[in-house]
Design a protein around this motif. Structure first.
Motif, PDB file in Angstrom:
ATOM      1  N   GLY A 215     106.995  61.225 -26.700  1.00  0.00           N
ATOM      2  CA  GLY A 215     107.060  61.649 -25.305  1.00  0.00           C
ATOM      3  C   GLY A 215     105.751  62.243 -24.821  1.00  0.00           C
ATOM      4  N   ALA A 216     105.096  63.008 -25.680  1.00  0.00           N
ATOM      5  CA  ALA A 216     103.840  63.643 -25.304  1.00  0.00           C
ATOM      6  C   ALA A 216     102.735  62.632 -25.033  1.00  0.00           C
ATOM      7  CB  ALA A 216     103.404  64.613 -26.405  1.00  0.00           C
ATOM      8  N   ALA A 217     102.874  61.418 -25.555  1.00  0.00           N
ATOM      9  CA  ALA A 217     101.884  60.373 -25.297  1.00  0.00           C
ATOM     10  C   ALA A 217     101.960  59.854 -23.867  1.00  0.00           C
ATOM     11  CB  ALA A 217     102.084  59.209 -26.272  1.00  0.00           C
ATOM     12  N   HIS A 218     103.056  60.111 -23.175  1.00  0.00           N
ATOM     13  CA  HIS A 218     103.202  59.735 -21.773  1.00  0.00           C
ATOM     14  C   HIS A 218     102.605  60.840 -20.906  1.00  0.00           C
ATOM     15  CE1 HIS A 218     106.219  57.484 -23.993  1.00  0.00           C
ATOM     16  NE2 HIS A 218     106.441  56.694 -22.958  1.00  0.00           N
ATOM     17  N   PRO A 219     101.830  60.517 -19.878  1.00  0.00           N
ATOM     18  CA  PRO A 219     101.258  61.563 -19.035  1.00  0.00           C
ATOM     19  C   PRO A 219     102.284  62.550 -18.479  1.00  0.00           C
ATOM     20  CG  PRO A 219     100.122  59.522 -18.599  1.00  0.00           C
ATOM     21  CD  PRO A 219     101.245  59.191 -19.556  1.00  0.00           C
ATOM     22  N   LEU A 220     103.516  62.120 -18.232  1.00  0.00           N
ATOM     23  CA  LEU A 220     104.542  63.058 -17.764  1.00  0.00           C
ATOM     24  C   LEU A 220     105.079  63.938 -18.883  1.00  0.00           C
ATOM     25  CD1 LEU A 220     106.608  61.086 -15.089  1.00  0.00           C
ATOM     26  CD2 LEU A 220     104.776  62.753 -14.765  1.00  0.00           C
ATOM     27  N   GLY A 221     104.682  63.654 -20.135  1.00  0.00           N
ATOM     28  CA  GLY A 221     104.937  64.583 -21.223  1.00  0.00           C
ATOM     29  C   GLY A 221     106.291  64.501 -21.890  1.00  0.00           C
ATOM     30  N   ARG A 222     107.034  63.438 -21.675  1.00  0.00           N
ATOM     31  CA  ARG A 222     108.354  63.306 -22.287  1.00  0.00           C
ATOM     32  C   ARG A 222     108.781  61.856 -22.283  1.00  0.00           C
ATOM     33  NH1 ARG A 222     112.114  62.311 -18.294  1.00  0.00           N
ATOM     34  NH2 ARG A 222     111.532  62.902 -16.158  1.00  0.00           N
ATOM     35  N   VAL A 223     109.843  61.557 -23.023  1.00  0.00           N
ATOM     36  CA  VAL A 223     110.457  60.237 -22.922  1.00  0.00           C
ATOM     37  C   VAL A 223     111.384  60.220 -21.708  1.00  0.00           C
ATOM     38  CG1 VAL A 223     110.316  59.872 -25.416  1.00  0.00           C
ATOM     39  CG2 VAL A 223     112.420  60.801 -24.437  1.00  0.00           C
ATOM     40  N   ALA A 224     111.719  59.024 -21.262  1.00  0.00           N
ATOM     41  CA  ALA A 224     112.584  58.878 -20.094  1.00  0.00           C
ATOM     42  C   ALA A 224     114.046  59.027 -20.473  1.00  0.00           C
ATOM     43  CB  ALA A 224     112.367  57.510 -19.455  1.00  0.00           C
ATOM     44  N   ARG A 225     114.857  59.333 -19.480  1.00  0.00           N
ATOM     45  CA  ARG A 225     116.313  59.216 -19.610  1.00  0.00           C
ATOM     46  C   ARG A 225     116.715  57.820 -19.150  1.00  0.00           C
ATOM     47  NH1 ARG A 225     115.512  63.734 -16.659  1.00  0.00           N
ATOM     48  NH2 ARG A 225     116.437  62.755 -14.808  1.00  0.00           N
ATOM     49  N   ALA A 226     117.746  57.267 -19.754  1.00  0.00           N
ATOM     50  CA  ALA A 226     118.186  55.919 -19.381  1.00  0.00           C
ATOM     51  C   ALA A 226     118.522  55.833 -17.899  1.00  0.00           C
ATOM     52  CB  ALA A 226     119.386  55.511 -20.231  1.00  0.00           C
ATOM     53  N   GLU A 227     119.037  56.921 -17.341  1.00  0.00           N
ATOM     54  CA  GLU A 227     119.413  56.928 -15.927  1.00  0.00           C
ATOM     55  C   GLU A 227     118.198  56.766 -15.023  1.00  0.00           C
ATOM     56  OE1 GLU A 227     120.335  59.151 -18.166  1.00  0.00           O
ATOM     57  OE2 GLU A 227     122.469  58.652 -18.375  1.00  0.00           O
ATOM     58  N   GLU A 228     117.017  57.219 -15.482  1.00  0.00           N
ATOM     59  CA  GLU A 228     115.818  57.076 -14.666  1.00  0.00           C
ATOM     60  C   GLU A 228     115.390  55.619 -14.564  1.00  0.00           C
ATOM     61  OE1 GLU A 228     113.363  61.165 -15.136  1.00  0.00           O
ATOM     62  OE2 GLU A 228     113.697  60.092 -17.014  1.00  0.00           O
ATOM     63  N   VAL A 229     115.579  54.870 -15.634  1.00  0.00           N
ATOM     64  CA  VAL A 229     115.307  53.437 -15.589  1.00  0.00           C
ATOM     65  C   VAL A 229     116.367  52.734 -14.739  1.00  0.00           C
ATOM     66  CG1 VAL A 229     114.924  51.350 -16.942  1.00  0.00           C
ATOM     67  CG2 VAL A 229     114.246  53.579 -17.867  1.00  0.00           C
TER      68      VAL A 229
END
Length: 265
Positions: A215-229
């Motif tokens: 998750g930290a590798a993403h600029p937003l700092g976390r992994v996504a939730r399935a609901e966001e996709v």
């Protein structure tokens, strides 16, 4: 009730992103049919979707590699008089290995589920969408259609292939009122991601730490939730995206926008 009166088919709908999509569209009024490989998992998903649904919910255990099974699934989803309005192709598997380490059986499994399964779903669904005067197809690809981790040769090939298929299908079916798009998620908190973390980490505590690092590798700092996709899938599936076709939309927390080389603080 954005999808009231719409008939929706979601493959890979018993878990992960597909399950979140099925739940969201069911809550927004669609008649939803989901498919998954495991009957018990499908039944559990149908029970959960029914709690929020404002339309009907059905589920079937289907191997998307099987032409007869996919044909039967699509015919069930396109109920007589109900047609078919939206198809979400979310079924997928992940296997690890560089090309030299990937067996032919592993390669065939990944390509057959991820790419052939999408093709078969579209092949049998498109005539029903045409009969309705148009509709929407949304394919779940990945950021790994554009970039690659190590040791994911088959997966990357399948996800890149999906984007080529999306473009081709979008061009072929535009005159029939059918829009075709893809979403390309980064790391998403799903069973697939947790299984991968356990595979590489070895135990639950280390797996959670590894997911945190991913998750930290993403600029937003976390992994996504399935609901966001699922929110982006719902947008592409609905009338608000009426002039969007042939697109591949990253849902990746900025991952593709970020260079791997980081300047010192």
């Amino acid at each position: 009730m954005e999808f009231a009166g719409k008939s929706v088919l979601v493959t890979g709908g018993s878990s992960g992103i597909g399950r979140a999509v099925g739940s969201m569209l069911a809550e927004r009024g669609a008649d939803v049919t989901i498919a998954g490989l495991d009957q018990a998992e499908v039944d559990a998903a149908v029970a959960d979707l029914t709690l929020v649904a404002r339309g009907t919910v059905a589920g079937f255990a289907v191997d998307v590699r099987s032409e007869p099974e996919v044909r039967a699934l699509v015919d069930r989803a396109a109920r007589p008089g109900g047609g078919l309005d939206v198809v979400v192709a979310s079924a997928g598997v992940q296997r690890y290995g560089a090309a030299a380490d990937t067996t032919t059986e592993e390669w065939d499994e990944v390509l057959d589920v991820n790419l052939r399964g999408c093709f078969l779903t579209a092949r049998f669904a498109v005539p029903h969408l045409r009969a309705r005067g148009g509709g929407s197809v949304v394919v779940v690809s990945s950021v790994q259609a554009f970039v690659s981790q190590r040791a994911v040769a088959a997966y990357v090939a399948s996800k890149a292939g999906l984007l080529g298929f999306v473009r081709s299908l979008a061009v072929d079916e535009a005159a029939n009122g059918i829009r075709v798009n893809a979403v390309c998620p980064g790391s998403v908190d799903t069973t697939m991601l947790r299984d991968a973390a356990r595979l590489f980490a070895g135990d639950a505590a280390s797996a959670a730490e590894l997911i945190g690092r991913w998750g930290a590798a993403h600029p937003l700092g976390r992994v996504a939730r399935a609901e966001e996709v699922a929110e982006v899938v719902a947008f592409l599936a609905g009338d608000r995206a009426s002039f969007v076709t042939g697109a591949a939309i990253p849902v990746d927390g900025g991952l593709l926008a970020s260079a791997g080389v980081v300047l010192p603080e």
